[in-house]
Design a protein around this motif. Structure first.
Motif, short mmCIF file in Angstrom:
data_model
loop_
_atom_site.label_atom_id
_atom_site.label_comp_id
_atom_site.label_asym_id
_atom_site.label_seq_id
_atom_site.Cartn_x
_atom_site.Cartn_y
_atom_site.Cartn_z
N MET A 142 0.83 -1.20 0.00
CA MET A 142 0.00 0.00 0.00
C MET A 142 0.87 1.26 0.00
O MET A 142 0.60 2.23 -0.71
N GLY A 143 1.96 1.23 0.80
CA GLY A 143 2.85 2.38 0.87
C GLY A 143 3.53 2.64 -0.45
O GLY A 143 3.65 3.78 -0.89
N ASP A 144 4.00 1.58 -1.13
CA ASP A 144 4.65 1.73 -2.42
C ASP A 144 3.67 2.23 -3.48
O ASP A 144 4.03 3.05 -4.33
N TYR A 145 2.45 1.73 -3.42
CA TYR A 145 1.43 2.16 -4.38
C TYR A 145 1.12 3.65 -4.21
O TYR A 145 1.04 4.40 -5.19
N LEU A 146 0.95 4.08 -2.96
CA LEU A 146 0.64 5.49 -2.69
C LEU A 146 1.80 6.38 -3.09
O LEU A 146 1.60 7.47 -3.65
N ASN A 147 3.02 5.93 -2.82
CA ASN A 147 4.20 6.71 -3.18
C ASN A 147 4.29 6.87 -4.70
O ASN A 147 4.59 7.96 -5.20
N THR A 148 4.00 5.77 -5.43
CA THR A 148 4.02 5.84 -6.89
C THR A 148 2.92 6.74 -7.43
O THR A 148 3.12 7.51 -8.38
N LEU A 149 1.75 6.68 -6.79
CA LEU A 149 0.62 7.50 -7.22
C LEU A 149 0.91 8.98 -7.04
O LEU A 149 0.67 9.79 -7.95
N VAL A 150 1.45 9.35 -5.86
CA VAL A 150 1.67 10.76 -5.54
C VAL A 150 2.89 11.33 -6.24
O VAL A 150 2.86 12.46 -6.75
N PHE A 162 10.46 11.13 -18.11
CA PHE A 162 9.45 10.08 -18.18
C PHE A 162 9.99 8.71 -17.78
O PHE A 162 9.69 7.69 -18.42
N GLN A 163 10.79 8.68 -16.73
CA GLN A 163 11.27 7.40 -16.22
C GLN A 163 10.20 6.79 -15.33
O GLN A 163 9.72 7.43 -14.39
N PRO A 164 9.80 5.55 -15.58
CA PRO A 164 8.70 4.93 -14.83
C PRO A 164 8.98 4.70 -13.36
O PRO A 164 8.05 4.56 -12.57
N ASN A 165 10.24 4.63 -12.97
CA ASN A 165 10.59 4.35 -11.57
C ASN A 165 11.04 5.59 -10.82
O ASN A 165 11.73 5.48 -9.79
N ALA A 166 10.68 6.78 -11.30
CA ALA A 166 11.17 8.02 -10.68
C ALA A 166 10.72 8.15 -9.22
O ALA A 166 11.48 8.62 -8.37
N ALA A 167 9.51 7.71 -8.91
CA ALA A 167 8.98 7.84 -7.55
C ALA A 167 9.79 7.07 -6.52
O ALA A 167 9.78 7.41 -5.33
N ALA A 168 10.50 6.04 -6.95
CA ALA A 168 11.27 5.22 -6.02
C ALA A 168 12.40 6.02 -5.36
O ALA A 168 12.84 5.68 -4.25
N HIS A 169 12.86 7.08 -6.01
CA HIS A 169 13.97 7.87 -5.47
C HIS A 169 13.59 8.64 -4.20
O HIS A 169 14.46 9.01 -3.42
N VAL A 170 12.29 8.91 -4.00
CA VAL A 170 11.86 9.66 -2.82
C VAL A 170 11.07 8.80 -1.84
O VAL A 170 10.49 9.32 -0.89
#
Length: 235
Positions: free
Chosen positions: A1-9, A171-179
């Protein structure tokens, strides 16, 4: 859930905000040019407006361009010119802190003026007050990140935010993972910053697009004539 929300935001929300920012500004300029203004209230409590506005705009401009250059300049460029990550982190804290204090003092004066004066409050819309409060909270959050940044003077956290911002623009798909591992204050600061872009076209902030930078290179002076049209005072 946390990873999904992080990716969404931090993975999808930025694109929604930027799309509304650019398209909304264009549509408003095309269809509602009469509302394309800052809605100044300078005839009321002019001294407080002048001081607050100058401090606020100066601080915000330094912060904006500091974020723009600091986040979107490729890391390789800083490495090539010999600017270390730790030094960049310290400079961001010092310069951003000074600009943040100036902007926060200015915003406090503007907010006090707008909400404390019955005449100005009566001529202010809910939209005007809301966007000023949003910017004020964003400045407070920005200042709140400084103590946290002081505990990461190696610049590693700064690199993560740079990788995120540049990942969004490319447009990198994994950009949210950095934060994903960032402190919640940083995340809230990023979220409100993105939200500012989202609401931008619907507020008086659109007047930023009309900043008269061309005045710096214009030739000659503006000619102001009296009512009789011949440049002389009427008898």
């Amino acid at each position: 859930m946390g990873d999904y929300l992080n990716t969404l935001v931090f993975g999808y929300y930025p694109y929604i905000c930027l799309a509304v920012f650019f398209l909304g500004s264009l549509i408003r300029f095309d269809r509602e040019q009469f509302t394309w203004r800052s809605g100044s209230s300078q005839l009321l409590r002019r001294k407080q407006l002048r001081l607050g506005s100058n401090l606020f705009h100066l601080g915000v401009l330094v912060i904006f361009f500091g974020h723009l250059v600091g986040l979107l300049t490729p890391i390789a460029v800083f490495d090539a010119i010999g600017i270390g990550h730790g030094f960049k982190q310290v400079m961001a804290i010092v310069i951003g802190g000074i600009a943040g204090v100036a902007a926060l003092v200015g915003a406090t004066l503007l907010l006090h003026r707008r909400l404390g004066d019955p005449r100005i409050r009566a001529n202010s819309s809910v939209n005007d007050n809301a966007v000023l409060i949003l910017l004020y909270v964003q400045l407070v959050l920005g200042m709140a990140t400084i103590p946290i940044s002081l505990g990461h003077l190696d610049g590693h956290m700064m690199l993560n935010f740079m990788a995120w911002a540049q990942g969004i623009w490319t447009f990198q798909p994994n950009a949210a993972a950095h934060v994903a591992g960032a402190h919640w204050i940083f995340k809230l600061h990023l979220f409100l910053g993105l939200t500012t872009f989202l609401v931008f076209p619907f507020t008086r902030l659109v007047h930023v697009w009309s900043a008269p930078v061309w005045y710096l290179g214009r030739r000659g002076y503006q000619i102001v004539r009296t009512r009789n049209g011949n440049g002389r005072k009427p008898v």
